[in-house]
Scaffold this motif. Structure first.
Motif, PDB file in Angstrom:
ATOM      1  N   GLY A  98       0.797  -1.229   0.000  1.00 43.72           N
ATOM      2  CA  GLY A  98       0.000   0.000   0.000  1.00 43.72           C
ATOM      3  C   GLY A  98       0.824   1.271   0.000  1.00 43.72           C
ATOM      4  N   PHE A  99       1.996   1.225  -0.606  1.00 46.19           N
ATOM      5  CA  PHE A  99       2.864   2.402  -0.618  1.00 46.19           C
ATOM      6  C   PHE A  99       3.355   2.704  -2.025  1.00 46.19           C
ATOM      7  N   LEU A 100       3.541   3.990  -2.289  1.00 46.21           N
ATOM      8  CA  LEU A 100       4.157   4.459  -3.523  1.00 46.21           C
ATOM      9  C   LEU A 100       4.711   5.845  -3.230  1.00 46.21           C
ATOM     10  N   ASP A 101       6.009   6.013  -3.413  1.00 46.00           N
ATOM     11  CA  ASP A 101       6.678   7.265  -3.067  1.00 46.00           C
ATOM     12  C   ASP A 101       7.195   8.042  -4.266  1.00 46.00           C
ATOM     13  N   VAL A 102       7.544   7.332  -5.334  1.00 47.00           N
ATOM     14  CA  VAL A 102       8.148   7.965  -6.503  1.00 47.00           C
ATOM     15  C   VAL A 102       7.525   7.379  -7.760  1.00 47.00           C
ATOM     16  N   VAL A 103       7.119   8.258  -8.673  1.00 51.32           N
ATOM     17  CA  VAL A 103       6.630   7.831  -9.978  1.00 51.32           C
ATOM     18  C   VAL A 103       7.453   8.562 -11.032  1.00 51.32           C
ATOM     19  N   VAL A 104       8.047   7.790 -11.923  1.00 48.18           N
ATOM     20  CA  VAL A 104       8.752   8.364 -13.071  1.00 48.18           C
ATOM     21  C   VAL A 104       7.934   7.984 -14.297  1.00 48.18           C
ATOM     22  N   SER A 105       7.255   8.980 -14.849  1.00 49.26           N
ATOM     23  CA  SER A 105       6.405   8.766 -16.023  1.00 49.26           C
ATOM     24  C   SER A 105       7.278   8.974 -17.253  1.00 49.26           C
ATOM     25  N   ASN A 106       7.771   7.888 -17.782  1.00 49.05           N
ATOM     26  CA  ASN A 106       8.811   7.898 -18.805  1.00 49.05           C
ATOM     27  C   ASN A 106       8.301   7.406 -20.152  1.00 49.05           C
ATOM     28  N   PHE A 131      -0.914  11.235 -29.056  1.00 48.71           N
ATOM     29  CA  PHE A 131      -1.453  12.167 -28.055  1.00 48.71           C
ATOM     30  C   PHE A 131      -1.753  11.447 -26.748  1.00 48.71           C
ATOM     31  N   GLY A 132      -2.304  10.239 -26.858  1.00 52.64           N
ATOM     32  CA  GLY A 132      -2.612   9.469 -25.655  1.00 52.64           C
ATOM     33  C   GLY A 132      -1.370   9.133 -24.852  1.00 52.64           C
ATOM     34  N   ALA A 133      -0.327   8.672 -25.530  1.00 57.87           N
ATOM     35  CA  ALA A 133       0.905   8.268 -24.835  1.00 57.87           C
ATOM     36  C   ALA A 133       1.721   9.461 -24.366  1.00 57.87           C
ATOM     37  N   ASN A 134       1.785  10.499 -25.164  1.00 57.53           N
ATOM     38  CA  ASN A 134       2.688  11.615 -24.874  1.00 57.53           C
ATOM     39  C   ASN A 134       2.063  12.728 -24.041  1.00 57.53           C
ATOM     40  N   VAL A 135       0.742  12.733 -23.935  1.00 58.28           N
ATOM     41  CA  VAL A 135       0.076  13.800 -23.182  1.00 58.28           C
ATOM     42  C   VAL A 135      -0.836  13.206 -22.103  1.00 58.28           C
ATOM     43  N   LYS A 136      -1.859  12.500 -22.522  1.00 55.99           N
ATOM     44  CA  LYS A 136      -2.862  12.036 -21.567  1.00 55.99           C
ATOM     45  C   LYS A 136      -2.316  11.018 -20.573  1.00 55.99           C
ATOM     46  N   ALA A 137      -1.421  10.144 -21.000  1.00 56.46           N
ATOM     47  CA  ALA A 137      -0.911   9.103 -20.104  1.00 56.46           C
ATOM     48  C   ALA A 137      -0.256   9.695 -18.865  1.00 56.46           C
ATOM     49  N   HIS A 138       0.452  10.796 -19.011  1.00 55.46           N
ATOM     50  CA  HIS A 138       1.131  11.413 -17.868  1.00 55.46           C
ATOM     51  C   HIS A 138       0.116  11.972 -16.866  1.00 55.46           C
ATOM     52  N   LEU A 139      -0.950  12.550 -17.366  1.00 51.29           N
ATOM     53  CA  LEU A 139      -2.020  13.029 -16.495  1.00 51.29           C
ATOM     54  C   LEU A 139      -2.690  11.848 -15.785  1.00 51.29           C
ATOM     55  N   ARG A 155       3.638  11.190   5.370  1.00 57.30           N
ATOM     56  CA  ARG A 155       4.540  10.425   6.241  1.00 57.30           C
ATOM     57  C   ARG A 155       5.900  11.104   6.364  1.00 57.30           C
ATOM     58  N   ASP A 156       6.358  11.646   5.247  1.00 60.73           N
ATOM     59  CA  ASP A 156       7.698  12.234   5.174  1.00 60.73           C
ATOM     60  C   ASP A 156       7.595  13.442   4.250  1.00 60.73           C
ATOM     61  N   GLU A 157       7.275  14.594   4.832  1.00 61.61           N
ATOM     62  CA  GLU A 157       6.940  15.780   4.049  1.00 61.61           C
ATOM     63  C   GLU A 157       7.951  16.060   2.949  1.00 61.61           C
ATOM     64  N   GLY A 158       7.409  16.223   1.755  1.00 59.79           N
ATOM     65  CA  GLY A 158       8.229  16.555   0.599  1.00 59.79           C
ATOM     66  C   GLY A 158       8.945  15.375  -0.026  1.00 59.79           C
ATOM     67  N   SER A 159       8.694  14.174   0.473  1.00 62.97           N
ATOM     68  CA  SER A 159       9.440  13.022  -0.047  1.00 62.97           C
ATOM     69  C   SER A 159       8.842  12.435  -1.317  1.00 62.97           C
ATOM     70  N   ALA A 160       7.554  12.629  -1.538  1.00 65.16           N
ATOM     71  CA  ALA A 160       6.919  12.057  -2.725  1.00 65.16           C
ATOM     72  C   ALA A 160       7.392  12.799  -3.965  1.00 65.16           C
ATOM     73  N   VAL A 161       7.608  12.037  -5.037  1.00 63.50           N
ATOM     74  CA  VAL A 161       8.114  12.627  -6.273  1.00 63.50           C
ATOM     75  C   VAL A 161       7.326  12.083  -7.455  1.00 63.50           C
ATOM     76  N   PHE A 162       6.905  12.991  -8.339  1.00 67.39           N
ATOM     77  CA  PHE A 162       6.346  12.609  -9.628  1.00 67.39           C
ATOM     78  C   PHE A 162       7.179  13.318 -10.666  1.00 67.39           C
ATOM     79  N   HIS A 163       7.789  12.555 -11.552  1.00 74.91           N
ATOM     80  CA  HIS A 163       8.622  13.152 -12.588  1.00 74.91           C
ATOM     81  C   HIS A 163       8.144  12.658 -13.940  1.00 74.91           C
ATOM     82  N   CYS A 164       7.860  13.586 -14.809  1.00 78.20           N
ATOM     83  CA  CYS A 164       7.420  13.256 -16.162  1.00 78.20           C
ATOM     84  C   CYS A 164       8.588  13.496 -17.108  1.00 78.20           C
TER      85      CYS A 164
END
Length: 171
Positions: A98-106, A131-139, A155-164
């Protein structure tokens, strides 16, 4: 639910190229558990999972013992489909307790066309997929992961990361 002993990352299009390099850094340099998303090449994704496991085990044998080992696994999902993205995030968080801290949308996609031939470039299916892969998928992936990233940051302020990072797979 107790916080995990290590951070959990998801890397889309993570089985080769830049995605695989990012997965290696997150797993081996930062000690995160990593889910590697792939679309079509299961052998390549599983080979990367095995590489991460082997390198981690070799480091443990060399005396850099950690209390718990990170978990590495691969999940197939077509990131051009919203339902697949939701399933990918659900399976990633289920595997991590039930955890997820970092998402790299690559993820990214394009079909190389002959630009001087207008007729060749007017393929609506290709444009929709691009358009679906390069725009909508990241959203969509950000939306699917939002709850988990907010919990991580609580849990750890500022630790979550989403990078596109847009890396187009060419056909």
């Amino acid at each position: 639910m107790a916080a995990p002993t290590r951070k959990v990352a998801l890397v889309t299009a993570g089985s080769a190229g830049l995605g695989a390099a990012i997965a290696r850094v997150l797993a081996l340099d930062l000690g995160m558990s990593v889910t590697i998303n792939y679309n079509s090449n299961a052998d390549r994704a599983e080979a990367l999972v095995q590489e991460l496991q082997d390198v981690w085990a070799a480091r443990q044998a060399a005396g850099t013992k950690q209390v718990t080992s990170p978990v590495f696994h691969a999940i197939r999902a077509d990131i051009s489909k919203r339902s697949e993205i939701v399933r990918l995030v659900d399976e990633t968080t289920a595997a991590s307790g039930g955890f997820l801290d970092v998402v790299v949308s690559n993820v990214g996609w394009t079909r190389m066309r002959e630009f001087s031939n207008l007729e060749d470039g007017v393929d609506e299916e290709d444009w929709d997929r691009c358009f679906g892969a390069n725009v909508k998928a990241h959203l969509w992936i950000f939306h699917a992961a939002k709850k988990w990233l907010e919990e991580s940051s609580a849990r750890d302020e500022g630790s979550a990361v989403f990078h596109c990072w847009l890396q187009a797979e060419r056909e």
